[in-house]
Design a protein around this motif. Structure first.
Motif, PDB file in Angstrom:
ATOM      1  N   SER A 174     -37.383 -54.524  27.608  1.00 37.52           N
ATOM      2  CA  SER A 174     -36.387 -55.578  27.666  1.00 37.52           C
ATOM      3  C   SER A 174     -36.864 -56.782  26.875  1.00 37.52           C
ATOM      4  O   SER A 174     -38.063 -57.004  26.743  1.00 37.52           O
ATOM      5  CB  SER A 174     -36.114 -55.986  29.112  1.00 37.52           C
ATOM      6  OG  SER A 174     -35.406 -54.943  29.743  1.00 37.52           O
ATOM      7  N   GLU A 175     -35.877 -57.538  26.367  1.00 35.65           N
ATOM      8  CA  GLU A 175     -36.223 -58.656  25.496  1.00 35.65           C
ATOM      9  C   GLU A 175     -36.448 -59.938  26.290  1.00 35.65           C
ATOM     10  O   GLU A 175     -35.609 -60.323  27.106  1.00 35.65           O
ATOM     11  CB  GLU A 175     -35.104 -58.889  24.472  1.00 35.65           C
ATOM     12  CG  GLU A 175     -35.479 -59.949  23.452  1.00 35.65           C
ATOM     13  CD  GLU A 175     -34.342 -60.337  22.526  1.00 35.65           C
ATOM     14  OE1 GLU A 175     -34.610 -61.009  21.521  1.00 35.65           O
ATOM     15  OE2 GLU A 175     -33.184 -59.972  22.808  1.00 35.65           O
ATOM     16  N   ALA A 176     -37.559 -60.597  26.008  1.00 38.52           N
ATOM     17  CA  ALA A 176     -37.847 -61.885  26.633  1.00 38.52           C
ATOM     18  C   ALA A 176     -37.647 -62.981  25.607  1.00 38.52           C
ATOM     19  O   ALA A 176     -37.738 -62.744  24.402  1.00 38.52           O
ATOM     20  CB  ALA A 176     -39.291 -61.909  27.122  1.00 38.52           C
ATOM     21  N   LEU A 226     -41.872 -55.664  28.261  1.00 34.34           N
ATOM     22  CA  LEU A 226     -41.098 -56.722  27.616  1.00 34.34           C
ATOM     23  C   LEU A 226     -41.519 -56.870  26.161  1.00 34.34           C
ATOM     24  O   LEU A 226     -42.628 -56.495  25.784  1.00 34.34           O
ATOM     25  CB  LEU A 226     -41.364 -58.065  28.311  1.00 34.34           C
ATOM     26  CG  LEU A 226     -40.881 -58.237  29.753  1.00 34.34           C
ATOM     27  CD1 LEU A 226     -41.459 -59.521  30.337  1.00 34.34           C
ATOM     28  CD2 LEU A 226     -39.362 -58.279  29.808  1.00 34.34           C
ATOM     29  N   PHE A 227     -40.612 -57.414  25.373  1.00 36.65           N
ATOM     30  CA  PHE A 227     -40.999 -57.777  24.010  1.00 36.65           C
ATOM     31  C   PHE A 227     -40.330 -59.092  23.660  1.00 36.65           C
ATOM     32  O   PHE A 227     -39.360 -59.503  24.299  1.00 36.65           O
ATOM     33  CB  PHE A 227     -40.599 -56.687  23.008  1.00 36.65           C
ATOM     34  CG  PHE A 227     -39.110 -56.616  22.741  1.00 36.65           C
ATOM     35  CD1 PHE A 227     -38.269 -55.879  23.555  1.00 36.65           C
ATOM     36  CD2 PHE A 227     -38.549 -57.317  21.676  1.00 36.65           C
ATOM     37  CE1 PHE A 227     -36.901 -55.825  23.317  1.00 36.65           C
ATOM     38  CE2 PHE A 227     -37.169 -57.273  21.437  1.00 36.65           C
ATOM     39  CZ  PHE A 227     -36.349 -56.523  22.263  1.00 36.65           C
TER      40      PHE A 227
END
Lengths: 336, 673
Positions: free
Chosen positions: B392-394, B455-456
């Motif tokens: 999921s994008e942070a 996360l990325f």
């Protein structure tokens, strides 16, 4: 070999068969190329004419019987196989790699950029560290003037007149200096202002800037285009209004409101009882800005607009606290 | 700013209800943010944009109302009953650029008392506290006409002279708010011969304040330079209704009128006898003239404007117009409209009053540029790949604290860019790495009892060099046990650096990058190279970093790589390789390998030894556990042999395969199984 012995033998043998492998073995034993039936058949030519007819018939009926009991056994075997598969439960969770989630701000940014792309705009990025010139002077914002107050800015240590852009508008200056009109550009990006953090303020937030420059770009075009945009993103049933406002880099300038998407214009806490939600700022590019970037304001006109992505995402998704965007709580991210 | 319905009516007849007026003002650019019925009147709270100081008064708003509703301004004439003389009070202005006009009106024998009810009420409605009749009248005029005034107790001024000068270093003043401020050359002051008696345009001094004992006053009405008032206000850290207006710009022509209006009220309500009026500086504004071409206005707005309509609007707003030719108006700009400098400013005036809503929409034709924004498209591709791989994008803050960076060990010898004016220590530097923000996101989610976190973030990082540098980076962070279903049940997989490697390899392959290498620098630190250029690193957090992030009993794996560097190697052009004509033969080798030997080295060696027929060799299984001695691991390699000219036979490849097996046992101490 006595054919009657064979006949009695097959009856008992077939009863003990419980698997399709065993049945296949049985079939090969009797009906295979070197099986018993083949063996019996091969004996026929050595018999007398009368014997041949009787024996031939017997072998034939043996063969038919074998075929039918094998077929029958196959049926019962596959029926029991089906019975075993009743334990399969499609109610169990499906098996697949689970997807992650794009950040809601990325999703909204992409949605906004994609709407403008479909209208022919190009998407351009710009640096987050900017010069004071691009952030202010080039945009007709005088340095010591109250109009600067809306654009409080983080300055860099050790680098004179360098700052973190307080809006995406400096990219206007960059693009217009670099490229000749006609231009139709949108610029998404992070921006920074020294605001104390609370539910509706953040020192870092996101904007999408857009502008169009050409020989015949009019205020009515700005209105038309932004209405297409607002309806694409908020739905066809919204109402819109353009309210005169002031921005140093546009003249005339307008703030754009949409009818509140929560109360449909009746007035609620989300819209401060006004029935309207401000979603963007816009206007015709100021001739002073054109002069700064070396575009002749007598030949070209243009419009520009800018909007807060965080605010639009909050409105669209019903998020009430801007800080949620930067906490990166998976329980939050997984909702998008 | 607040105005009231009844006060506006002093200057213009209003025939529409307050609610409707509020809407009309909003749609003319004076956004009414609230409308309240109070004490038999209506209070409009209006947001005034910084370009319109003339709207910071009842008269200014009334002028707008008159233009919108098409009714004339009234009550513009002022007269005093008593006689005005030109006094001999001296005004000394040190620098005319700081103060272009100063007027002093000496008023004697007045009676200081509480204000009449109607003045008190109006001031209260617009949010001003009543003090006494003299002070209230100066405030009343400020709100009514927008020109700030100040009254000094004349008998407490120590001279027959007023000086407008800069403050001196070491000089101090006590102001009417009861505090003391240090003065400096950045502060403009009003002084008598001994001392500063007011911070010009910002706040009066305590010593010369009007009190109930005051008999005689000096009434100041002046025009100060907006920039010096802004600096004064910043230097002493105090703002007022006066400084707010001076910073935005005051109408020169309003100075004398405001003084006269105050005198009139003082005469009427304080029994004042006016004595003298003295003025120093510019006394009349110069009118600017702008030629407005109506065809230009129509072209910008996208409507056909009639000349008469524009003329009517401009006159209503206080402009003077003269028709020069068929489509050109010569427009005289009144002194209160310093914001109007060029034709386009007049276009806005015409459009505003005409009504933006009456300009119908059109759609421009776009000559679109179809060049792909390659970087943006790649970023979007990578984000979608990562999401497909379950991450999921942070989005984390670009501004961070220095101690957090130092304590977590994420500095890596990089010099960060500092912020000159952070609001707090949390924003003192621009991050030189994405890892701190991602590490904190992991810590936050572990506290929410998340079992597995991946996360990325793709964002800029910043480094100090000869100039400040920004670099687009990808950060990935994994921690915990990843649960997933298989046909035979739930598998819980504890992630490690190989999971990050796998994610990166997927992206590399997808984007045509093949010549990459993962090189161990230390037990838990791996550098990532593409064609010998280092583009990033991956690591497992050490105890110090875990402690500083407040993470207990969990391993955390991170990587960061420079997308700016990576994008140079991306190869999106695909080329078709003919399909093999002759089938290949696959042979497996199963063996156990002692820890310490690297599979990478084995693969490199086998590829070399297996020529010319070995097409591919890859790991198809590995195992550690029961049947394998400790310190060893079980591996299966699959070798594909093929030729482009013929079908190979088992016999033909046997020697080659034997050679591979022999190399394994001899050079890597492998034991075949």
């Amino acid at each position: 070999m006595d054919i009657n012995v064979v006949l009695s033998q097959i009856d008992s043998e077939i009863q003990n068969i419980n698997s399709s492998e065993a049945l296949e073995e049985f079939r090969l034993k009797y009906l295979g190329r070197k099986g018993i039936v083949a063996e019996l058949t091969s004996a026929i030519p050595s018999l007398s004419k009368e014997e041949r007819a009787v024996f031939g018939q017997q072998v034939n009926s043996l063969k038919n019987k074998l075929l039918s009991i094998i077929a029958e056994k196959q049926k019962t075997l596959s029926a029991s196989a089906n019975k075993a598969s009743v334990s399969f439960d499609i109610g169990m969770p499906g098996i697949a790699q689970e997807f992650g989630h794009l950040h809601p701000l990325t999703q909204i940014t992409e949605e906004i950029c994609s709407i403008f792309s479909r209208m022919g705009f190009s998407v351009v990025d710009g640096p987050e560290i900017e010069t004071e010139y691009n952030n202010f002077t080039g945009l007709n914002i005088p340095l010591e003037h109250p109009s600067r107050e809306a654009f409080d800015t983080f300055y860099l240590k050790d680098y004179s007149k360098m700052l973190l852009r307080s809006h995406t508008s400096p990219v206007q200056v960059r693009v217009m200096k670099d490229k000749k009109p006609p231009l139709a550009i949108v610029v998404p990006g992070r921006v920074y202002r020294p605001d104390a953090v609370d539910a509706s303020h953040s020192f870092m937030f996101h904007q999408v800037e857009g502008f169009m420059v050409g020989k015949d770009i009019k205020f009515s075009d700005l209105k038309g285009l932004l209405e297409i945009f607002a309806k694409a993103i908020f739905g066809n049933d919204i109402k819109m209004r353009f309210r005169p406002h002031f921005f140093p880099f546009t003249e005339p300038s307008a703030e754009v409101d949409i009818s509140c998407i929560i109360c449909k214009g009746k007035g609620c806490s989300a819209c401060g009882r006004k029935g309207w939600l401000e979603i963007l700022g816009s206007g015709m590019i100021h001739p002073n800005v054109f002069k700064q970037v070396g575009i002749d304001p007598k030949k070209y006109t243009g419009f520009a607009f800018g909007m807060g992505v965080d605010r639009i995402a909050m409105l669209k998704y019903g998020i009430n606290d801007i800080r949620l965007f930067f906490e990166n709580d998976l329980r939050f991210l997984r909702q998008f | 700013m607040k105005v009231t319905y009844n006060w506006l009516k002093d200057f213009v007849d209003i025939k529409i209800p307050a609610r409707e007026l509020a809407d009309k003002l909003t749609m003319a650019g004076l956004e009414v943010v609230s409308l309240e019925e109070k004490a038999g009147d209506f209070v409009f709270e209006i947001e005034i944009t910084s370009n319109r100081p003339d709207w910071l008064s009842i008269l200014g708003v009334a002028r707008e109302v008159s233009a919108i509703t098409n009714s004339k301004l009234k009550n513009q004439d002022l007269k005093l009953k008593g006689k005005t003389t030109k006094g001999d009070f001296k005004i000394e202005i040190e620098d005319k650029t700081d103060c272009s006009l100063y007027s002093a009106r000496i008023i004697k024998n007045l009676k200081v008392a509480p204000s009449p009810e109607w003045i008190r009420k109006r001031l209260e409605l617009v949010g001003c506290r009543s003090v006494n009749n003299v002070v209230d009248i100066t405030n009343y005029v400020l709100f009514e006409l927008g020109e700030p005034l100040h009254a000094f107790d004349l008998d407490k001024l120590n001279s027959e002279k007023i000086i407008v000068r800069r403050g001196k270093s070491g000089e101090k003043i006590s102001t009417i708010d009861g505090t003391e401020s240090n003065l400096s050359k950045d502060v403009l002051v009003i002084a008598d011969k001994d001392k500063a008696v007011a911070v010009a345009g910002v706040m009066g001094g305590k010593d010369t304040e009007v009190s109930f004992a005051t008999k005689n006053i000096l009434l100041e009405a002046a025009l100060f330079n907006p920039i010096i008032i802004r600096r004064s206000r910043q230097a002493i850290g105090k703002a007022s209704e006066s400084s707010y207006r001076f910073e935005r710009g005051i109408d020169l022509d309003m100075v004398a009128r405001a003084s006269l209006r105050a005198a009139q009220l003082l005469e009427e309500y304080c029994g004042a006898e006016e004595v003298s009026f003295n003025l120093s500086g510019l006394n009349k504004s110069k009118e600017t003239k702008i030629d407005l071409d109506i065809t230009y206005a129509s072209k910008i707005l996208g409507i056909n404007l009639a000349v008469v309509k524009v003329k009517q609007i401009l006159i209503g707003l206080g402009f003077k117009t003269k028709q020069k030719s068929k489509n050109i108006l010569s427009v005289g700009v009144p002194s209160f409209r310093q914001d109007v400098k060029q034709p386009v400013d007049l276009v806005e005036e015409a459009a505003r009053i005409f009504g933006f809503e009456r300009i119908s929409n059109s759609v421009p034709s776009v000559k679109s540029d179809v060049t792909l924004n390659m970087q943006r498209s790649l970023v979007s591709d990578i984000k979608n790949m990562l999401v497909g791989l379950g991450l999921s994008e942070a989005i984390t803050y670009s501004l961070i604290d220095r101690p957090g960076l130092t304590n977590s060990g994420f500095e890596f010898g990089v010099n960060p860019v500092g912020i000159m004016n952070p609001l707090s220590q949390d924003q003192e530097i621009l991050r030189p790495t994405l890892l701190l923000g991602l590490g904190r996101a992991i810590s936050f989610n572990l506290n929410q009892k998340q079992e597995f976190i991946s996360l990325f973030e793709i964002a800029n990082i910043f480094k100090a060099g000869t100039g400040p540098q920004e670099e687009l980076s990808l950060g990935i962070v994994l921690s915990g046990v990843k649960p997933f279903f298989t046909a035979s049940g739930l598998v819980k997989d504890e992630v490690n650096l190989l999971n990050i490697k796998g994610i990166l390899e997927t992206i590399f392959k997808r984007l045509g990058v093949t010549d990459y290498e993962f090189v161990s620098q230390a037990a838990n630190f791996v550098d990532i190279y593409i064609q010998k250029e280092k583009i990033g690193s991956m690591l497992c957090l050490d105890q110090q970093a875990l402690n500083s992030l407040g993470i207990k009993n969990k391993d955390v794996f991170l990587c960061e790589l420079s997308l700016d560097k990576f994008f140079h190697f991306v190869q999106l052009n695909k080329k078709f390789a003919p399909l093999p004509k002759y089938p290949g033969i696959t042979r497996d080798i199963s063996f156990i390998l002692k820890d310490g030997f690297s599979v990478k080295d084995i693969l490199i060696l086998l590829k070399e030894k297996g020529q010319p027929f070995l097409r591919e060799v890859k790991v198809t299984d590995y195992y550690k556990g029961k049947q394998i001695p400790s310190g060893w691991r079980g591996l299966t390699l699959s070798c594909l042999y093929a030729s482009g000219e013929r079908t190979l036979t088992e016999k033909e490849i046997q020697p080659a395969h034997d050679l591979l097996c022999a190399s394994l046992t001899q050079q890597f101490e492998a034991k075949l199984r």
